[in-house]
Design a protein around this motif. Sequence first.
Motif, mmCIF file in Angstrom:
data_model
loop_
_atom_site.group_PDB
_atom_site.id
_atom_site.type_symbol
_atom_site.label_atom_id
_atom_site.label_comp_id
_atom_site.label_asym_id
_atom_site.label_seq_id
_atom_site.Cartn_x
_atom_site.Cartn_y
_atom_site.Cartn_z
ATOM 1 N N MET A 70 0.833 -1.208 0.000
ATOM 2 C CA MET A 70 0.000 0.000 0.000
ATOM 3 C C MET A 70 0.864 1.253 0.000
ATOM 4 O O MET A 70 0.567 2.233 -0.710
ATOM 5 C CB MET A 70 -0.923 -0.007 1.214
ATOM 6 C CG MET A 70 -1.857 1.191 1.281
ATOM 7 S SD MET A 70 -2.993 1.067 2.677
ATOM 8 C CE MET A 70 -3.843 2.656 2.528
ATOM 9 N N LEU A 71 1.950 1.254 0.780
ATOM 10 C CA LEU A 71 2.851 2.402 0.792
ATOM 11 C C LEU A 71 3.416 2.665 -0.601
ATOM 12 O O LEU A 71 3.526 3.817 -1.029
ATOM 13 C CB LEU A 71 4.009 2.154 1.768
ATOM 14 C CG LEU A 71 3.705 2.227 3.261
ATOM 15 C CD1 LEU A 71 4.973 1.947 4.049
ATOM 16 C CD2 LEU A 71 3.125 3.579 3.633
ATOM 17 N N HIS A 72 3.765 1.592 -1.271
ATOM 18 C CA HIS A 72 4.320 1.717 -2.627
ATOM 19 C C HIS A 72 3.307 2.398 -3.552
ATOM 20 O O HIS A 72 3.675 3.278 -4.348
ATOM 21 C CB HIS A 72 4.676 0.335 -3.158
ATOM 22 C CG HIS A 72 5.299 0.350 -4.521
ATOM 23 N ND1 HIS A 72 6.621 0.707 -4.735
ATOM 24 C CD2 HIS A 72 4.780 0.077 -5.744
ATOM 25 C CE1 HIS A 72 6.881 0.648 -6.033
ATOM 26 N NE2 HIS A 72 5.792 0.255 -6.664
ATOM 27 N N GLN A 73 2.034 2.015 -3.448
ATOM 28 C CA GLN A 73 1.003 2.609 -4.292
ATOM 29 C C GLN A 73 0.761 4.075 -3.920
ATOM 30 O O GLN A 73 0.518 4.913 -4.797
ATOM 31 C CB GLN A 73 -0.303 1.811 -4.161
ATOM 32 C CG GLN A 73 -0.243 0.429 -4.774
ATOM 33 C CD GLN A 73 0.042 0.468 -6.259
ATOM 34 O OE1 GLN A 73 -0.610 1.209 -7.008
ATOM 35 N NE2 GLN A 73 1.014 -0.317 -6.699
ATOM 36 N N LEU A 74 0.826 4.386 -2.635
ATOM 37 C CA LEU A 74 0.647 5.779 -2.209
ATOM 38 C C LEU A 74 1.755 6.671 -2.757
ATOM 39 O O LEU A 74 1.499 7.806 -3.173
ATOM 40 C CB LEU A 74 0.615 5.851 -0.683
ATOM 41 C CG LEU A 74 -0.654 5.331 -0.004
ATOM 42 C CD1 LEU A 74 -0.448 5.223 1.501
ATOM 43 C CD2 LEU A 74 -1.851 6.228 -0.322
ATOM 44 N N LYS A 80 -2.021 12.391 -7.225
ATOM 45 C CA LYS A 80 -3.478 12.267 -7.164
ATOM 46 C C LYS A 80 -3.988 12.250 -5.728
ATOM 47 O O LYS A 80 -5.087 12.720 -5.452
ATOM 48 C CB LYS A 80 -3.918 10.995 -7.892
ATOM 49 C CG LYS A 80 -3.672 11.026 -9.400
ATOM 50 C CD LYS A 80 -4.197 9.752 -10.061
ATOM 51 C CE LYS A 80 -3.965 9.796 -11.570
ATOM 52 N NZ LYS A 80 -4.461 8.551 -12.238
ATOM 53 N N ILE A 81 -3.191 11.693 -4.810
ATOM 54 C CA ILE A 81 -3.613 11.638 -3.407
ATOM 55 C C ILE A 81 -3.555 13.023 -2.771
ATOM 56 O O ILE A 81 -4.420 13.409 -1.986
ATOM 57 C CB ILE A 81 -2.712 10.668 -2.612
ATOM 58 C CG1 ILE A 81 -2.786 9.263 -3.205
ATOM 59 C CG2 ILE A 81 -3.110 10.646 -1.139
ATOM 60 C CD1 ILE A 81 -4.133 8.627 -3.166
ATOM 61 N N GLY A 82 -2.544 13.787 -3.133
ATOM 62 C CA GLY A 82 -2.418 15.155 -2.638
ATOM 63 C C GLY A 82 -2.327 15.242 -1.130
ATOM 64 O O GLY A 82 -1.536 14.543 -0.498
ATOM 65 N N SER A 83 -3.173 16.078 -0.537
ATOM 66 C CA SER A 83 -3.131 16.327 0.909
ATOM 67 C C SER A 83 -4.186 15.534 1.678
ATOM 68 O O SER A 83 -4.495 15.856 2.825
ATOM 69 C CB SER A 83 -3.341 17.823 1.172
ATOM 70 O OG SER A 83 -4.624 18.229 0.696
ATOM 71 N N GLN A 84 -4.710 14.481 1.087
ATOM 72 C CA GLN A 84 -5.808 13.741 1.725
ATOM 73 C C GLN A 84 -5.368 12.953 2.964
ATOM 74 O O GLN A 84 -6.198 12.496 3.728
ATOM 75 C CB GLN A 84 -6.464 12.799 0.714
ATOM 76 C CG GLN A 84 -7.188 13.531 -0.407
ATOM 77 C CD GLN A 84 -7.886 12.591 -1.371
ATOM 78 O OE1 GLN A 84 -9.076 12.339 -1.272
ATOM 79 N NE2 GLN A 84 -7.126 12.057 -2.313
ATOM 80 N N ASN A 105 11.058 7.168 0.583
ATOM 81 C CA ASN A 105 10.232 7.740 -0.478
ATOM 82 C C ASN A 105 8.872 8.179 0.046
ATOM 83 O O ASN A 105 8.348 9.230 -0.349
ATOM 84 C CB ASN A 105 10.041 6.716 -1.609
ATOM 85 C CG ASN A 105 11.303 6.494 -2.407
ATOM 86 O OD1 ASN A 105 12.196 7.342 -2.412
ATOM 87 N ND2 ASN A 105 11.395 5.369 -3.077
ATOM 88 N N PHE A 106 8.301 7.396 0.951
ATOM 89 C CA PHE A 106 6.999 7.773 1.512
ATOM 90 C C PHE A 106 7.132 9.027 2.376
ATOM 91 O O PHE A 106 6.299 9.939 2.297
ATOM 92 C CB PHE A 106 6.419 6.625 2.338
ATOM 93 C CG PHE A 106 5.058 6.939 2.896
ATOM 94 C CD1 PHE A 106 3.928 6.736 2.129
ATOM 95 C CD2 PHE A 106 4.908 7.465 4.166
ATOM 96 C CE1 PHE A 106 2.668 7.054 2.625
ATOM 97 C CE2 PHE A 106 3.659 7.780 4.676
ATOM 98 C CZ PHE A 106 2.533 7.567 3.900
ATOM 99 N N LYS A 107 8.171 9.076 3.191
ATOM 100 C CA LYS A 107 8.356 10.240 4.062
ATOM 101 C C LYS A 107 8.592 11.494 3.236
ATOM 102 O O LYS A 107 8.072 12.574 3.567
ATOM 103 C CB LYS A 107 9.530 9.996 5.004
ATOM 104 C CG LYS A 107 9.674 11.064 6.086
ATOM 105 C CD LYS A 107 10.751 10.692 7.092
ATOM 106 C CE LYS A 107 10.843 11.733 8.206
ATOM 107 N NZ LYS A 107 11.884 11.361 9.207
ATOM 108 N N ASN A 108 9.332 11.383 2.147
ATOM 109 C CA ASN A 108 9.562 12.534 1.271
ATOM 110 C C ASN A 108 8.288 12.969 0.566
ATOM 111 O O ASN A 108 8.082 14.156 0.302
ATOM 112 C CB ASN A 108 10.634 12.192 0.229
ATOM 113 C CG ASN A 108 12.015 12.058 0.843
ATOM 114 O OD1 ASN A 108 12.293 12.622 1.901
ATOM 115 N ND2 ASN A 108 12.884 11.303 0.189
ATOM 116 N N SER A 109 7.410 12.010 0.276
ATOM 117 C CA SER A 109 6.176 12.314 -0.457
ATOM 118 C C SER A 109 5.110 12.930 0.436
ATOM 119 O O SER A 109 4.382 13.837 0.022
ATOM 120 C CB SER A 109 5.619 11.044 -1.099
ATOM 121 O OG SER A 109 6.524 10.500 -2.042
#
Length: 319
Positions: A70-74, A80-84, A105-109
Motif C-alpha cells: 500500500m505504501l508503494h502505491q501511495l 493524485k492523493i495530494g493532501s488527503q 520515499n513515503f516520508k519525502n512524499s
Amino acid sequence: TETFLWEAADRFFAFGGLDSMSGLRNATIAPVHVGASVIIPAEISINNLFNIAAAVAENQVTILGCNPAMLHQLVKHKDKIGSQLKTIKTLMCTGNKLSDSLRANFKNSYHLPVLNYYGLTETTGICIAQSHLDVETDLDTIGKPIDCIAQIVNEQGEVLPAGAEGELRIFSENLMQGYFKNPAQTKLVLRDGWFYTFDLARYTMNGNIELIGRKRNIVKTSTEELVYLSEIQEYIISLSFVEDCFVCSFQKENSEKIAAFIVLKKDNDLSEVLLKQEIKNKIVINLGESKAPNQIKFLSELPYNESGKLLINQLLNDS
C-alpha cells in the motif's frame, strides 16, 4: 496503544478484514483500551486506493494501518492523493519487510514517518514495534520488543550478541497454545515455552531488531552457498521499471532453483525477453551470479488479499 501513543481523540480507519489478526485487534480491542473512535468505511470506500484516501480525508482519520504494498502505491500516486492524508498522525506498517528506500520515499512524499511493527497470529499480533520516541525510525528495523522477550539464537538455542545473525524467538503470555489439530507443526515452533518464528534477524547496538529474511526462504546452491531470497526481491523492486516483485524457490532436478514474479510499470516499452536478460545481468553484476533467478515471469499484478498479504499458494498454483 501505549507504543503508538493512541489517545481518546484518535480516529482509527478500519479497512482490514476481521479475519486477520491486525484487522481484528486494531479495529476492536485496541481502540476500546483508550476510548478512541473507529471508522468503519463502506465497502465501496475500500475498493481502490483513491477511495481509501478520500475516506481518510472525509473522516479526519488520525491512525492508519498499512503494508509495504500500500505504501508503494501511495508513493506512486502521490500527485493524485495530494493532501488527503494530512490528518494522519500515526501510520503503522506490517505484513512484509519494509525497505529503507520505500520508507524514505513515503516520508519525502507525505512528510509522515512510518512506524514499522512485527507480529504474527501465533504471537497474538504485535510483539515488536517502533514508536514515535525511537530515534531509529528511519532505519531498517522493526523496533523493540513489546510486552515480550525477543531473542536471537543460533541452531543450538544459544542467545547471540548484538550484531550477530540468528533466528528470532518470542516468549510472552500472549503466545498461541498450538495449531489446531496439528501437533507436529506445533512441536516444530513451540519449544520450552518459546515460539520460534523461523525469521532471521539481529539486534542493533541500540536494542532495535533488524529483520534479515526467512529461515525457510533461503536457497542453498549446488556449491553450498546460502542465498537470501529477500535480498534478490528487494533489489529487483529497486529497479526503475519494476512495480512489484516476489521471489521464491522451487525444486527442479533434485536441486533448489530461484523464481522471480515481476510486475512491470505501465510506461515500460522494452520487450520481455530483453528485460529478463537485463534483470539477470544487473543481479549478476550487483549481487553475484549465484543470485540470478533461474526463472523470471512477468505478471499484470501479484495476488494480495484484503489485508495486503500476498497469496503465495495462489501465485504458485496459477503459474
